[in-house]
Scaffold this active site. Structure first.
Site, short mmCIF file in Angstrom:
data_model
loop_
_atom_site.label_atom_id
_atom_site.label_comp_id
_atom_site.label_asym_id
_atom_site.label_seq_id
_atom_site.Cartn_x
_atom_site.Cartn_y
_atom_site.Cartn_z
N HIS A 1 -4.28 -13.40 11.75
CA HIS A 1 -3.70 -13.20 10.42
C HIS A 1 -3.99 -11.83 9.82
O HIS A 1 -3.11 -11.23 9.22
CB HIS A 1 -4.24 -14.28 9.49
CG HIS A 1 -3.67 -14.24 8.10
ND1 HIS A 1 -2.32 -14.35 7.85
CD2 HIS A 1 -4.28 -14.10 6.90
CE1 HIS A 1 -2.11 -14.30 6.54
NE2 HIS A 1 -3.27 -14.13 5.94
N ARG B 1 -12.26 -18.61 5.25
CA ARG B 1 -11.31 -18.81 6.34
C ARG B 1 -11.97 -18.88 7.72
O ARG B 1 -11.52 -19.65 8.58
CB ARG B 1 -10.27 -17.67 6.33
CG ARG B 1 -9.33 -17.77 5.16
CD ARG B 1 -8.38 -16.60 5.12
NE ARG B 1 -7.42 -16.77 4.04
CZ ARG B 1 -6.50 -15.87 3.72
NH1 ARG B 1 -6.43 -14.74 4.38
NH2 ARG B 1 -5.66 -16.10 2.73
N HIS C 1 -6.01 -17.07 10.32
CA HIS C 1 -5.71 -17.95 9.21
C HIS C 1 -5.77 -19.39 9.72
O HIS C 1 -5.21 -19.70 10.78
CB HIS C 1 -4.33 -17.66 8.63
CG HIS C 1 -4.14 -18.24 7.27
ND1 HIS C 1 -3.97 -19.59 7.06
CD2 HIS C 1 -4.11 -17.67 6.04
CE1 HIS C 1 -3.85 -19.82 5.77
NE2 HIS C 1 -3.93 -18.67 5.13
N GLN D 1 1.71 -15.20 0.81
CA GLN D 1 2.11 -16.31 -0.05
C GLN D 1 1.17 -16.50 -1.23
O GLN D 1 1.59 -16.73 -2.35
CB GLN D 1 2.16 -17.61 0.78
CG GLN D 1 3.24 -17.63 1.83
CD GLN D 1 3.21 -18.92 2.64
OE1 GLN D 1 2.28 -19.71 2.56
NE2 GLN D 1 4.25 -19.13 3.42
N GLY D 2 -0.14 -16.43 -0.96
CA GLY D 2 -1.12 -16.87 -1.94
C GLY D 2 -1.10 -16.10 -3.25
O GLY D 2 -0.73 -16.63 -4.29
N SER E 1 3.43 -7.19 3.71
CA SER E 1 3.13 -7.61 2.34
C SER E 1 4.05 -8.72 1.86
O SER E 1 3.64 -9.62 1.13
CB SER E 1 3.20 -6.42 1.38
OG SER E 1 2.21 -5.46 1.68
N LEU F 1 -3.96 -7.72 -0.98
CA LEU F 1 -2.96 -7.03 -1.79
C LEU F 1 -3.63 -6.19 -2.87
O LEU F 1 -3.16 -5.10 -3.23
CB LEU F 1 -1.99 -8.03 -2.42
CG LEU F 1 -1.10 -8.82 -1.46
CD1 LEU F 1 -0.16 -9.75 -2.23
CD2 LEU F 1 -0.28 -7.89 -0.56
N ARG G 1 -12.46 -11.30 5.40
CA ARG G 1 -11.78 -11.02 4.12
C ARG G 1 -11.72 -12.27 3.25
O ARG G 1 -11.31 -13.33 3.70
CB ARG G 1 -10.36 -10.52 4.39
CG ARG G 1 -9.53 -10.31 3.13
CD ARG G 1 -8.17 -9.75 3.46
NE ARG G 1 -7.32 -10.69 4.15
CZ ARG G 1 -6.50 -11.56 3.54
NH1 ARG G 1 -6.48 -11.61 2.21
NH2 ARG G 1 -5.73 -12.36 4.24
N ALA H 1 0.83 -1.21 0.00
CA ALA H 1 0.00 0.00 0.00
C ALA H 1 0.86 1.25 0.00
O ALA H 1 0.66 2.17 -0.81
CB ALA H 1 -0.93 -0.01 1.21
N GLU I 1 -8.45 -20.29 -4.39
CA GLU I 1 -8.33 -20.33 -2.94
C GLU I 1 -9.71 -20.38 -2.32
O GLU I 1 -10.73 -20.21 -3.00
CB GLU I 1 -7.55 -19.11 -2.44
CG GLU I 1 -6.11 -19.08 -2.94
CD GLU I 1 -5.29 -17.95 -2.36
OE1 GLU I 1 -5.89 -17.03 -1.77
OE2 GLU I 1 -4.06 -17.98 -2.47
#
Length: 529
Positions: free
Chosen positions: A345, A284, A235, A47-48, A43, A386, A380, A16, A113
């Site tokens: 997370h 999640r 997470h 991983q995803g 950031s 991101l 989320r 950001a 995901e």
């Protein structure tokens, strides 16, 4: 000490903050402040990947609906559509900067995901955040007009009120320069808080040590509203190992066929289908609560994530970092399951902003995890974070570029003439440990009114101690972070106590049903202090 003057101040060096800096650099003198090294933001740990509608058969409407479903009816429609529709352009911007995304057969490889109905997650193997950060840091360092101040910790924002003037305006900030051990004054008509979330308020977290809620706490103290702070995303799959600090097992492992199972001693049974028809691909919050339930039911320290049915070649190609890290700890994911536990997370709430990232203070913006734009609602959706960073960094930069030149007032320097060096730093470490433990025990995945009441009682005691300590001694980074974490903890608990229902990431045994209508939790300084 002489004040430092810029056109725009950006606090935070994650995606950001660096995105906003690059957008502003052609026309503004920009300062980027980061409390450790520029590489140490959250950031780089992502991983995803980044969600974007790029595949055949996918649509903006599908991405919007998936976000709404994950957000448990609390997502803001205008913010959600803005982010989703700008996603392809953001991916193109990153590619133009040189981010090395993964390709397959000449096309961007899209993975899937939890919570997504289509393959739409663009990634750079299993270390997308690190690849994006490395690229942007290189560009920022080579861009004239951007000055990076490392080892500078935000102390407080400077508002017109501090100068005895009317109006809600941010004029700059104070930051602790660790190299000189002095507090420096930064002045600018525009300030962007890109300070990330507050995962370190919990004992177990996937977040780096920098995630201490600095921007959220500073904005609250300066008079900004915050929203939805009760929604802390845990997470589902953080690696469980005594020598593995904050290592995340990407959601994409489940997206590519990973199954959650009980220990072999209990038959190695797969359990997610019992909890949700989407099984491992549920959002999640659902997966984290299911793991929490199974662990408590069977008295387990962890459960297991098994991806060993995929070929070693597939795992080396798609998850090289996870494979290597697990191997370094003696876990061969090509042959055996990975021990995992849920961990704090992502902070879904934050400083309340509009669609341009503007806060309640004129000249003050918030972007990324520090902000509450309404996109994430009560939970989320994977790989939307991101993306949100980039969309709102651009929106804030455009708003700043269009703003008229503000009055530049002389700012008072930091006054530490009546404080002394701390004689017992153990007070800070003890309070930090106590805070994180009772937040984990009382304000975790499953909550009760009694637990929240106990947490608030302890927060009140800690706040009093820390306030006294802050007023008597020279500031240090540890003290500033503890002060901010206690403030954020109070906001989380206060918000949780106001939500008389279970929704998304907030699950209460005393209020197990979802109430209507869906409404955000908004706290107002003064009224909710």
């Amino acid at each position: 000490m002489q004040e430092l003057d810029f056109d725009a101040l950006i606090v935070g060096s994650g995606l950001a903050g660096l995105s906003a800096a690059l957008r502003l650099a052609p026309t503004h003198r920009v300062a980027v402040l980061t409390k450790r090294a520029i590489e140490d933001g959250s950031s780089q740990w992502a991983q995803g990947g980044i969600a974007a509608v790029l595949g055949e058969g996918d649509s903006f409407e599908s991405h919007v609906q998936d976000t709404f479903v994950a957000g448990a009816g609390l997502c803001a429609p205008d913010a959600t559509r803005l982010v989703v529709e700008q996603a392809p352009e953001c991916i193109a911007w990153l590619r133009a900067l040189g981010v090395p995304f993964s390709f397959e057969e000449g096309r961007l490889h899209l993975t899937r995901e939890g919570g997504h109905s289509e393959r739409r997650v663009v990634h750079a193997q299993d270390a997308t955040g690190a690849a994006v950060q490395r690229t942007l840091i290189g560009v920022v360092r080579a861009t004239p007009g951007i000055t990076v101040f490392e080892q500078h910790t935000l102390v407080d924002l400077i508002t017109a009120r501090k100068l005895g003037r009317m109006g809600q305006t941010c004029l700059g900030l104070y930051a602790l320069d660790e190299a000189s051990d002095t507090v420096r004054t930064f002045r600018a008509p525009h300030t962007i808080l890109a300070t990330g979330g507050a995962g370190k308020v919990y004992l177990y977290t996937t977040n780096p040590d920098t995630s201490t809620g600095d921007g959220i706490a500073a904005a609250w103290r300066a008079g900004c509203r915050v929203a939805n702070m009760e929604f802390i995303q845990f997470h589902p799959t953080c690696l469980y190992h005594p020598h593995a600090k904050s290592f995340l097992i990407s959601e994409a492992v489940r997206g590519e066929g990973g199954r959650l199972v009980l220990p072999a001693a209990l038959g190695g049974e797969r359990f997610m289908p019992r909890h949700d028809e989407r099984a491992e691909l549920a959002p999640r919050d659902v997966v984290a609560r299911a793991i929490d339930f199974e662990m408590k039911k069977h008295g387990l320290d962890c459960v297991y994530l098994d991806i060993s049915q995929r070929s070693p070649e597939f795992l080396r190609e798609h998850f090289p970092n996870i494979l290597a890290h697990c191997a370094s700890l003696g876990i061969d994911i090509t042959r055996e399951p990975i021990p995992v536990v849920p961990a704090a997370h992502y902070t879904c709430g934050g400083i309340l902003t509009d669609l341009a990232g503007r806060t309640d203070l004129q000249g003050l913006y918030a972007v990324g995890e520090a902000a509450c734009t309404g996109l994430h609602g009560a939970n989320r959706l994977a790989s939307n974070s991101l993306l949100e960073c980039m969309v709102f960094a651009q929106a804030a930069a455009q708003s700043i570029a269009a703003a008229p030149a503000g009055e530049r007032l002389a700012l008072p320097g930091w006054d530490d003439s009546r404080v002394q060096d701390a004689d017992e730093a153990v007070v800070i470490s003890h309070n930090w440990d106590e805070l994180r433990r009772f937040m984990w025990d009382y304000v975790g995945i499953v909550r009760t009114n009694k637990r929240l009441e106990r947490a608030m009682h302890r927060i009140s005691l800690l706040k009093s101690e820390i306030h006294e300590f802050y007023g008597q001694f020279h500031v240090t980074r540890d003290l500033l972070e503890l002060r901010n974490l206690v403030q954020v903890a109070e906001l989380i608990v206060r918000s949780a106590r106001r939500r008389h229902e279970s929704r998304g990431l907030h699950f209460s045994r005393d209020w197990p049903e979802r109430a209507a209508p869906a409404a955000p939790t908004i706290l107002v300084p003064g009224a909710d202090a």
